[in-house]
Design a protein around this motif. Sequence first.
Motif, PDB file in Angstrom:
ATOM      1  N   ASP A  18       0.861  -1.187   0.000  1.00 16.30           N
ATOM      2  CA  ASP A  18       0.000   0.000   0.000  1.00 16.30           C
ATOM      3  C   ASP A  18       0.890   1.228   0.000  1.00 16.30           C
ATOM      4  OD1 ASP A  18      -2.178   1.641   0.021  1.00 16.30           O
ATOM      5  OD2 ASP A  18      -2.656   1.351   2.140  1.00 16.30           O
ATOM      6  N   PHE A  19       1.577   1.432  -1.143  1.00 17.04           N
ATOM      7  CA  PHE A  19       2.551   2.513  -1.230  1.00 17.04           C
ATOM      8  C   PHE A  19       1.858   3.869  -1.227  1.00 17.04           C
ATOM      9  CE2 PHE A  19       5.424   5.208  -3.943  1.00 17.04           C
ATOM     10  CZ  PHE A  19       6.364   5.401  -2.942  1.00 17.04           C
ATOM     11  N   SER A  20       2.247   4.686  -0.271  1.00 17.21           N
ATOM     12  CA  SER A  20       1.688   6.033  -0.144  1.00 17.21           C
ATOM     13  C   SER A  20       2.753   6.939   0.471  1.00 17.21           C
ATOM     14  CB  SER A  20       0.436   6.016   0.746  1.00 17.21           C
ATOM     15  OG  SER A  20      -0.071   7.327   0.914  1.00 17.21           O
ATOM     16  N   PRO A  21       3.440   7.729  -0.379  1.00 19.68           N
ATOM     17  CA  PRO A  21       4.529   8.568   0.136  1.00 19.68           C
ATOM     18  C   PRO A  21       4.079   9.550   1.212  1.00 19.68           C
ATOM     19  CG  PRO A  21       4.568   8.470  -2.262  1.00 19.68           C
ATOM     20  CD  PRO A  21       3.282   7.863  -1.830  1.00 19.68           C
ATOM     21  N   GLY A  22       2.791   9.870   1.258  1.00 19.95           N
ATOM     22  CA  GLY A  22       2.298  10.839   2.239  1.00 19.95           C
ATOM     23  C   GLY A  22       2.135  10.273   3.632  1.00 19.95           C
ATOM     24  N   ARG A  23       2.285   8.960   3.791  1.00 22.52           N
ATOM     25  CA  ARG A  23       2.157   8.338   5.108  1.00 22.52           C
ATOM     26  C   ARG A  23       3.504   7.771   5.547  1.00 22.52           C
ATOM     27  NH1 ARG A  23      -0.232   4.013   4.859  1.00 22.52           N
ATOM     28  NH2 ARG A  23      -0.959   3.778   2.717  1.00 22.52           N
ATOM     29  N   PRO A  24       3.672   7.522   6.838  1.00 24.92           N
ATOM     30  CA  PRO A  24       4.945   6.949   7.309  1.00 24.92           C
ATOM     31  C   PRO A  24       5.251   5.646   6.584  1.00 24.92           C
ATOM     32  CG  PRO A  24       3.634   7.695   9.182  1.00 24.92           C
ATOM     33  CD  PRO A  24       2.754   7.815   7.968  1.00 24.92           C
ATOM     34  N   GLY A  25       6.469   5.534   6.076  1.00 24.41           N
ATOM     35  CA  GLY A  25       6.867   4.350   5.339  1.00 24.41           C
ATOM     36  C   GLY A  25       7.350   3.255   6.257  1.00 24.41           C
ATOM     37  N   GLY A  26       7.573   2.080   5.675  1.00 20.62           N
ATOM     38  CA  GLY A  26       8.121   0.984   6.455  1.00 20.62           C
ATOM     39  C   GLY A  26       7.750  -0.365   5.885  1.00 20.62           C
ATOM     40  N   PHE A  27       8.497  -1.359   6.351  1.00 19.76           N
ATOM     41  CA  PHE A  27       8.274  -2.752   5.968  1.00 19.76           C
ATOM     42  C   PHE A  27       8.326  -3.554   7.253  1.00 19.76           C
ATOM     43  CE2 PHE A  27       9.712  -6.931   4.354  1.00 19.76           C
ATOM     44  CZ  PHE A  27       8.716  -7.134   3.402  1.00 19.76           C
ATOM     45  N   ALA A  28       7.174  -4.094   7.678  1.00 21.09           N
ATOM     46  CA  ALA A  28       7.113  -4.695   9.006  1.00 21.09           C
ATOM     47  C   ALA A  28       6.203  -5.913   9.005  1.00 21.09           C
ATOM     48  CB  ALA A  28       6.605  -3.671  10.020  1.00 21.09           C
ATOM     49  N   ARG A  29       6.480  -6.847   9.930  1.00 16.17           N
ATOM     50  CA  ARG A  29       5.642  -8.020  10.104  1.00 16.17           C
ATOM     51  C   ARG A  29       4.296  -7.616  10.689  1.00 16.17           C
ATOM     52  NH1 ARG A  29       8.560 -13.048  10.508  1.00 16.17           N
ATOM     53  NH2 ARG A  29       6.552 -14.028  11.006  1.00 16.17           N
ATOM     54  N   ILE A  30       3.260  -8.339  10.306  1.00 15.22           N
ATOM     55  CA  ILE A  30       1.938  -8.179  10.886  1.00 15.22           C
ATOM     56  C   ILE A  30       1.446  -9.567  11.306  1.00 15.22           C
ATOM     57  CG2 ILE A  30       1.359  -6.122   9.563  1.00 15.22           C
ATOM     58  CD1 ILE A  30      -0.327  -7.908   7.705  1.00 15.22           C
ATOM     59  N   THR A  31       0.365  -9.615  12.061  1.00 12.20           N
ATOM     60  CA  THR A  31      -0.136 -10.895  12.526  1.00 12.20           C
ATOM     61  C   THR A  31      -0.895 -11.618  11.417  1.00 12.20           C
ATOM     62  OG1 THR A  31      -2.274 -10.036  13.288  1.00 12.20           O
ATOM     63  CG2 THR A  31      -0.405  -9.905  14.836  1.00 12.20           C
ATOM     64  N   ALA A  32      -1.004 -12.931  11.581  1.00 12.26           N
ATOM     65  CA  ALA A  32      -1.789 -13.725  10.641  1.00 12.26           C
ATOM     66  C   ALA A  32      -3.245 -13.278  10.660  1.00 12.26           C
ATOM     67  CB  ALA A  32      -1.675 -15.203  10.989  1.00 12.26           C
TER      68      ALA A  32
END
Length: 329
Positions: A239-253
Amino acid sequence: MGALPVRSTRLVDLNLLSVRISSNLEAFDAYAYFSREAPAGTEPDHEIVCVDLDRDPYDPEVLRGLCDRTLRAKRFRSGYYLNHIFGDPAYLVTEGRRSYVFGRRLERTVWPYFVKRILTDFAVDHGYLHLKAGGFTFDDGAATLLVGPNAGGKTVFLTQACLDGARFLTNTHALVRDGEAHAVPSAVRVRRAPQFERLIEEHGLTPHLESGDFVAAPELLFAGAPSDSGRVRNIVITDFSPGRPGGFARITAEQAGLFLGLFSDGVVNYGLKDDLLDHHGGDLDAFTATLAGLRAQLTTLVEGARCYRANVDMLDPLVRKTVLAELRA
């Protein structure tokens, strides 16, 4: 239906199944959306016959009398095909595993509706999940599935991964069972950009249904043969959106499952609930049992994978290197 004018035909390979597409046009734009032909002599799982009424006119009253009595056929007659795809009124006639459609610019029905419907029916009949997802594999055969909202950056993520050494798996559709993702071979949407101008001109690429883009076989874009399948190691919500904080992170199942249930499940995402009910002959028990099975399969899939959310610029070499290193690990 009797004999119809057929001036071109193509038997397309969708990996786990095949479809024969025929048209009364010598050149039919729908063929460009398929990247692989099935071997000669293959018995197709489904057939689609498209009759353009500008080439061979038929009496609309006669066609209305032949039409299916389903909600989808009614929508076709109003010029609404699926999701945001509209066009002239079209007449849908189904005879077992063969579908006939009469109308104009019928390429707007083949990939947007028929392929999605056929994949969904095949999936529920054979114990697969039909997911709207892109994907690639690494050298060890492990697959990464990419899901997300429209314009969320799935195509850019997929393209950059494949240009950086990953093997192309699928662009739009995946059939998943027991943790294994099976590709649905198709063309890739190419946006007019400097790096693709020569490709567009040299190969005379077919314009995409949506203005300004083109479609190309993945073999034209990436080195190496595409993968047919891969065991799902990663699921990435892009969900690429330069206007929001970026990052690549694990999420829950659980988070991933809730998201995929709305944005990736074929029945929900493509609005095929009425078609699926028709597929079950209106049998509520069979229909709801199928839905329960799909939900259980989706839960098992996300619980067996590493799930991530990504708001990252894959065009940035450093970001791309970091993200792909995590997915390879």
